[in-house]
Design a protein around this motif. Structure first.
Motif, PDB file in Angstrom:
ATOM      1  N   PRO A 169       0.818  -1.207   0.000  1.00 49.80           N
ATOM      2  CA  PRO A 169       0.000   0.000   0.000  1.00 49.80           C
ATOM      3  C   PRO A 169       0.856   1.261   0.000  1.00 49.80           C
ATOM      4  CG  PRO A 169       0.292  -0.747   2.218  1.00 49.80           C
ATOM      5  CD  PRO A 169       1.055  -1.720   1.343  1.00 49.80           C
ATOM      6  N   THR A 170       0.179   2.401   0.153  1.00 48.55           N
ATOM      7  CA  THR A 170       0.893   3.662   0.276  1.00 48.55           C
ATOM      8  C   THR A 170       1.568   3.745   1.643  1.00 48.55           C
ATOM      9  OG1 THR A 170      -1.065   4.798   1.163  1.00 48.55           O
ATOM     10  CG2 THR A 170      -0.780   4.799  -1.225  1.00 48.55           C
ATOM     11  N   TYR A 171       2.531   4.626   1.754  1.00 48.81           N
ATOM     12  CA  TYR A 171       3.228   4.884   3.017  1.00 48.81           C
ATOM     13  C   TYR A 171       2.410   5.910   3.804  1.00 48.81           C
ATOM     14  CZ  TYR A 171       6.895   6.960   5.997  1.00 48.81           C
ATOM     15  OH  TYR A 171       7.617   7.458   7.049  1.00 48.81           O
ATOM     16  N   CYS A 172       2.005   5.534   5.017  1.00 45.96           N
ATOM     17  CA  CYS A 172       1.094   6.374   5.814  1.00 45.96           C
ATOM     18  C   CYS A 172       1.810   7.359   6.726  1.00 45.96           C
ATOM     19  CB  CYS A 172       0.172   5.487   6.650  1.00 45.96           C
ATOM     20  SG  CYS A 172      -0.929   4.466   5.665  1.00 45.96           S
ATOM     21  N   GLY A 173       3.111   7.223   6.896  1.00 40.72           N
ATOM     22  CA  GLY A 173       3.839   8.154   7.750  1.00 40.72           C
ATOM     23  C   GLY A 173       3.918   7.743   9.201  1.00 40.72           C
ATOM     24  N   THR A 174       3.264   6.644   9.565  1.00 42.40           N
ATOM     25  CA  THR A 174       3.346   6.129  10.929  1.00 42.40           C
ATOM     26  C   THR A 174       3.033   4.640  10.899  1.00 42.40           C
ATOM     27  OG1 THR A 174       2.543   6.376  13.211  1.00 42.40           O
ATOM     28  CG2 THR A 174       0.922   6.627  11.462  1.00 42.40           C
ATOM     29  N   GLY A 175       3.522   3.901  11.897  1.00 44.34           N
ATOM     30  CA  GLY A 175       3.285   2.462  11.949  1.00 44.34           C
ATOM     31  C   GLY A 175       3.940   1.736  10.798  1.00 44.34           C
ATOM     32  N   GLU A 262      -4.906  -9.169  13.993  1.00 46.24           N
ATOM     33  CA  GLU A 262      -6.085  -9.028  14.864  1.00 46.24           C
ATOM     34  C   GLU A 262      -5.755  -8.144  16.067  1.00 46.24           C
ATOM     35  OE1 GLU A 262      -9.231 -11.858  17.366  1.00 46.24           O
ATOM     36  OE2 GLU A 262      -7.790 -12.744  15.964  1.00 46.24           O
ATOM     37  N   ARG A 263      -4.609  -8.383  16.664  1.00 46.61           N
ATOM     38  CA  ARG A 263      -4.182  -7.493  17.746  1.00 46.61           C
ATOM     39  C   ARG A 263      -3.397  -6.342  17.115  1.00 46.61           C
ATOM     40  NH1 ARG A 263      -0.968  -8.735  23.440  1.00 46.61           N
ATOM     41  NH2 ARG A 263      -0.663  -6.547  23.991  1.00 46.61           N
ATOM     42  N   LYS A 264      -3.907  -5.134  17.300  1.00 45.38           N
ATOM     43  CA  LYS A 264      -3.338  -3.981  16.614  1.00 45.38           C
ATOM     44  C   LYS A 264      -1.914  -3.724  17.090  1.00 45.38           C
ATOM     45  CE  LYS A 264      -7.133  -3.635  14.458  1.00 45.38           C
ATOM     46  NZ  LYS A 264      -7.190  -4.144  13.070  1.00 45.38           N
ATOM     47  N   ALA A 265      -1.049  -3.415  16.133  1.00 44.82           N
ATOM     48  CA  ALA A 265       0.368  -3.248  16.442  1.00 44.82           C
ATOM     49  C   ALA A 265       0.648  -1.947  17.163  1.00 44.82           C
ATOM     50  CB  ALA A 265       1.187  -3.332  15.154  1.00 44.82           C
ATOM     51  N   PHE A 266       0.042  -0.853  16.687  1.00 41.11           N
ATOM     52  CA  PHE A 266       0.312   0.466  17.252  1.00 41.11           C
ATOM     53  C   PHE A 266      -1.011   1.200  17.468  1.00 41.11           C
ATOM     54  CE2 PHE A 266       3.862  -0.739  14.508  1.00 41.11           C
ATOM     55  CZ  PHE A 266       4.872  -0.789  15.460  1.00 41.11           C
ATOM     56  N   THR A 267      -1.092   1.891  18.585  1.00 38.96           N
ATOM     57  CA  THR A 267      -2.340   2.525  18.988  1.00 38.96           C
ATOM     58  C   THR A 267      -2.097   3.995  19.309  1.00 38.96           C
ATOM     59  OG1 THR A 267      -3.203   0.450  19.885  1.00 38.96           O
ATOM     60  CG2 THR A 267      -4.210   2.464  20.681  1.00 38.96           C
ATOM     61  N   GLY A 268      -3.063   4.821  18.957  1.00 38.68           N
ATOM     62  CA  GLY A 268      -2.969   6.245  19.246  1.00 38.68           C
ATOM     63  C   GLY A 268      -4.320   6.806  19.637  1.00 38.68           C
ATOM     64  N   LEU A 269      -4.435   8.113  19.574  1.00 33.48           N
ATOM     65  CA  LEU A 269      -5.668   8.802  19.938  1.00 33.48           C
ATOM     66  C   LEU A 269      -6.242   9.517  18.721  1.00 33.48           C
ATOM     67  CD1 LEU A 269      -4.682  10.394  23.369  1.00 33.48           C
ATOM     68  CD2 LEU A 269      -6.070   8.355  22.986  1.00 33.48           C
ATOM     69  N   ALA A 270      -7.526   9.343  18.493  1.00 31.04           N
ATOM     70  CA  ALA A 270      -8.215  10.019  17.400  1.00 31.04           C
ATOM     71  C   ALA A 270      -8.738  11.366  17.890  1.00 31.04           C
ATOM     72  CB  ALA A 270      -9.372   9.158  16.904  1.00 31.04           C
TER      73      ALA A 270
END
Length: 531
Positions: A169-175, A262-270
């Motif tokens: 995919p495209t590079y998202c800049g994080t994760g 299934e278990r998300k690798a990186f988590t942040g705040l929306a």
């Protein structure tokens, strides 16, 4: 550390106690400010020091703090400039072959993400093709129905998997786990095998000597007359530097991998307010639109260099901003012509009505099925449709205007960081899934005006039907316009509540409610009189 830096910034000086206690502060002079200071580089933990262990006796990795030099007379290229400085500095200190890029508000939620990414880089058959491994963005504060549609559910669970099949995919800049050599400009060849180079020699230089030697790599003038920002590192010249960097990597022959465990690798705040969400999407859409007019446009630069499917995938996001124009048209003119009694679409008795009915019904049935398959709810899908409309009539439209003005030389690009903090009252309303307005943003002005215009048109049509007593005639002659107007009124219910019914601090300001009321009323009256 963050609190100390922010406190010093607010004071405009470094407290003597902090200056003597922390080496980084000792490098700040009286004239230093957030945008005008020398390079600050400190190796906080030396991973090669045998004494660098945690309380359980486990070895600690090298930890470095870097604040690159900034001067008002030198462009610093926002996030891309910071990343490139970090790439250069880390090459002298650790030179790890794999780089993980994370935004400052995200953290690791699964330590096995490193292991999973390395499986792709070390694959015996395909590893030589892989430039980076992209994980999806995940946010821990998403409500059940995701009132602001920040989870990007369909993008993460459908669109990016599709791009993965075309070499994306495209590079998202994080994760994202990147190969250092690819990020530094290496072109793909069939023998681009991944080689691990273990560095067993002991460091001959002291920490102080290494810091002093490396500082120049983060100076303002280091990149002058070099390929940094062009062929090396993250690409400059666009607000969405991560997207054009990913496109540049793909056009050099590399592929990327999308992994969505299934278990998300990186988590942040929306974002937790409508304003924050719209500002964030304005930056994304504006940056993507600018790509069309830069040297890395997927229409020209990528033609013949990547698969046609991936090229279309990049173009899809680039056309977010222009899509605001037809959406604005459909939000304004069909309702005004409905109020006047003029049909813009085929009547229900016409065979040409069938293509419109087919496209509308299949589009929304497919959209609902796609959203539910991605784990969403029916109410969440309705919120998704609302935000689809709000983003295109505000964020994307303002991004379109700003890009045009920039191209004409009237404005300059600015990088607006999306604020993620909020107070307790706002957070409570967010948890209850109440839309947060609370200010007089120009984006809210256009949303409120469009909502009022459609409400007036709907009331005017209902009044005519009651006066004439002929509902069937309206259904037969203008069914699509009637359906569109009703849908726009229903989708704007939170706006009407914010304008007239709410008493909390999250409502729309009274001045904005009055202005939108007057402008919409004048538009309906003028159109009726002129036509």
């Amino acid at each position: 550390m963050k609190e100390r830096i922010e406190s010093a910034t607010k004071l405009g000086r470094i407290p003597e106690e902090q200056r003597s206690k922390h080496e980084g502060f000792s490098q700040w002079d009286s004239y230093s400010s957030r945008l005008d200071h020398d390079t600050i580089l400190q190796i906080l933990i030396d991973g090669k020091d045998p004494n660098a262990k945690d309380i359980d006796g486990c070895a600690l990795p090298t930890l470095v703090y870097l604040a690159r030099e900034k001067r008002p007379q030198h462009p610093h290229h926002f996030k891309a400039g910071a990343m490139n400085a970090l790439i250069r500095v880390s090459s002298k200190i650790s030179n790890g072959p794999i780089i993980l890029n994370l935004d400052c508000d995200m953290y690791s939620n699964n330590s096995l993400s490193v292991h999973d990414a390395l499986c792709f880089f070390l694959d015996e058959e395909k590893s030589h093709e892989v430039a980076f491994v992209q994980y999806p963005q995940h946010f821990e504060n998403i409500t059940k129905n995701d009132v602001y549609s920040n989870s990007l559910r369909v993008v993460i669970n459908v669109e990016f998997h599709g791009l993965d099949g075309f070499g994306g995919p495209t590079y998202c800049g994080t994760g994202c786990f990147q190969r250092r050599d690819v990020l530094c400009g290496r072109k793909f060849t069939k023998d681009s095998k991944f080689e691990w180079k273990k560095d067993d020699h002991k460091r001959l230089r002291s920490i102080l000597e290494l810091e002093q030697e490396t500082k120049s790599l983060a100076s303002c003038t280091y990149e002058q007359n070099t390929q940094w920002g062009k062929e090396m590192g993250l690409i400059y010249g666009c607000l969405l530097e991560d997207a054009i960097t990913g496109l540049s990597i793909h056009c050099r022959g590399w592929k990327s991998v999308y992994i969505n465990p299934e278990r998300k690798a990186f988590t942040g705040l929306a974002p937790t307010t409508l304003s924050q969400t719209l500002v964030q999407h304005k930056r994304w859409a504006e940056g993507a639109f600018q790509i069309l007019f830069c040297n890395y446009s997927p229409l020209s630069y990528a033609r013949g260099e990547i698969s046609f499917g991936l090229q279309l995938g990049y173009c899809y996001y680039c056309f977010w901003c222009p899509s605001s124009i037809p959406v604005l048209y459909y939000c304004i003119f069909p309702s005004l012509y409905l109020l006047k009694g003029i049909s813009l679409f085929p009547q229900i008795s016409s065979p040409w009505f069938l293509p419109f009915a087919y496209v509308i019904s299949t589009r929304y049935i497919y959209s609902l099925a796609e959203f539910l398959w991605s784990g969403g709810t029916i109410l969440g899908w309705w919120c998704e449709q609302r935000m689809w409309l709000y983003k295109r009539t505000s964020s994307f439209f303002f991004g379109f205007i700003d890009t045009i003005l920039k191209m004409l030389g009237f404005t300059e690009s600015t990088f607006v960081v999306t604020a993620k903090f909020t107070d307790e009252d706002v957070l409570k309303r967010y948890e209850k899934e109440k839309m947060e307005f609370g200010d007089s943003s120009p984006m809210f002005a256009i949303l409120a005006t469009l909502a009022m215009l459609n409400l007036f048109c709907f009331i005017g049509v209902v009044n005519k039907v009651i006066m004439n007593g002929d509902v069937f005639s309206l259904y037969k002659t203008m069914p699509l316009q009637t359906l569109l107007c009703i849908a726009l009124v229903l989708i704007n219910l939170p706006l009407y509540q914010g304008l007239f019914l709410r008493n909390d601090n999250g409502k729309l300001p009274s001045s904005l409610a009055f202005k939108s009321f007057v402008v919409a009323l004048l538009a309906c009256s003028s159109f009726t009189l002129l036509y």
